[in-house]
Design an enzyme around this catalytic site. Structure first.
Site: not given
Length: 335
Positions: A175, A274, A304
């Site tokens: 991320s 996502d 995610h």
């Protein structure tokens, strides 16, 4: 006569247009647990914000045993090093420098240790994870500066301190940590002298800090958990000057072609549902167009939160862990 049970408040329902696209295992865990967790961005930031309820830790796997775990203070921040079981190679262990997720706002040295210990053991490498400084207390470019410091420390002192091979260094992150790792993989080629990197390992990375719900986020604007509102909440704390989003040290997809061409080879895992899906795929294509070897693996129906659900609740999460470990082992020649 018993009193009626007060219904639990739903804070994060699955959007009806998105539900048919999601993996059934994810739907089950979201409907039973995740939808009842308040949205981070709905609560004003304060001293206790990092201790508020988030993704339940019991949905992820437990760390696996390694030979040694060591925390090292680098001054402004710490790193944690995991050393695998087994005999150290003659020239030292290959090493992965990792950056955790959390929007450059949340997370710490204990983040993703379950995943990192698996990478350590399956790829037979030392894994170093950096507890870089977080926003809003330390906005951009503090985290980038710390990433550079961590890499230079691994290269200059890793052999003596951890028994690593400074010529077999990979970087990676998840991320927002994937954003830092990607930026670092490009910055390394600009140093004097440059630092050649072996590999870039990315899971669900943030690539384009200029993205919005009208641009690359649009196809997944209704995806659960990481929403445009939450992503903007993170970004506003990390990038306090709007013009910073256009710097390639924040948005690596905006780096000059001559720098992109110097990226190490890449393995990237992206989730189909996502908001970061499109920017991850686009960056893979951008690198390929500049002669970089890239493997981009798409996990259908995943969100995610894929790596946070790698316990016994989401098979796709477990698959991403195995795939990433195998890619790293292949690069290091330890499989």
């Amino acid at each position: 006569m018993s009193s009626p049970t007060t219904p639990r408040k739903i804070h994060q329902p699955i959007h009806p247009h998105t539900r048919p696209r999601l993996d059934p295992q994810y739907i089950a865990i979201h409907d039973s647990h995740l939808q009842y967790i308040p949205r981070s961005e709905s609560i004003p930031w304060g001293p206790n914000s990092r201790s508020l309820p988030g993704m339940p830790s019991d949905f992820s796997s437990a760390p696996v045993p390694v030979r040694a775990t060591r925390d090292i203070d680098l001054g402004v921040f710490k790193v944690r090093a995991f050393t695998p079981v087994g005999e150290k190679p003659m020239n030292g262990w290959p090493v992965l420098l990792w950056f955790h997720g959390g929007g450059c706002v949340l997370g710490d040295i204990g983040s993703e240790n379950n995943f990192l210990t698996r990478l350590c053991m399956r790829a037979k490498c030392v894994v170093v994870t950096a507890e870089y400084r977080l926003a809003p207390e330390n906005p951009f470019p503090a985290a980038v500066d710390d990433a550079v410091t961590a890499l230079k420390w691994v290269v200059d002192f890793g052999k003596e301190e951890l028994g690593v091979n400074p010529t077999k260094v990979a970087v990676g992150g998840s991320s927002s940590g994937g954003n830092l790792a990607t930026v670092l993989s490009l910055l390394a080629s600009t140093f004097t002298p440059s630092i050649p990197l072996t590999f870039l390992l990315l899971t669900i990375p943030v690539i384009d800090q200029t993205a919005t719900a009208e641009t690359s986020w649009s196809s997944n604007a209704n995806a659960p958990w990481l929403t445009p509102a939450r992503m903007t909440w993170y970004r506003d704390m990390y990038l306090t000057h709007p013009e910073d989003s256009k710097k390639w040290t924040a948005s690596p997809n905006l780096a000059p072609k001559e720098i992109l061409a110097k990226s190490p080879s890449v393995w990237m895992g992206v989730s189909e549902c996502d908001i970061l899906f499109e920017e991850g795929k686009a960056y893979a294509e951008l690198l390929r167009g500049n002669g970089v070897e890239v493997e981009c693996v798409v996990y259908p129906g995943s969100t995610h939160s894929i790596l946070s659900l790698d316990g016994n609740v989401l098979d796709l999460g477990k698959k991403m862990v195995v795939d990433a470990s195998e890619a790293l082992a292949k690069t290091f020649g330890t499989c």
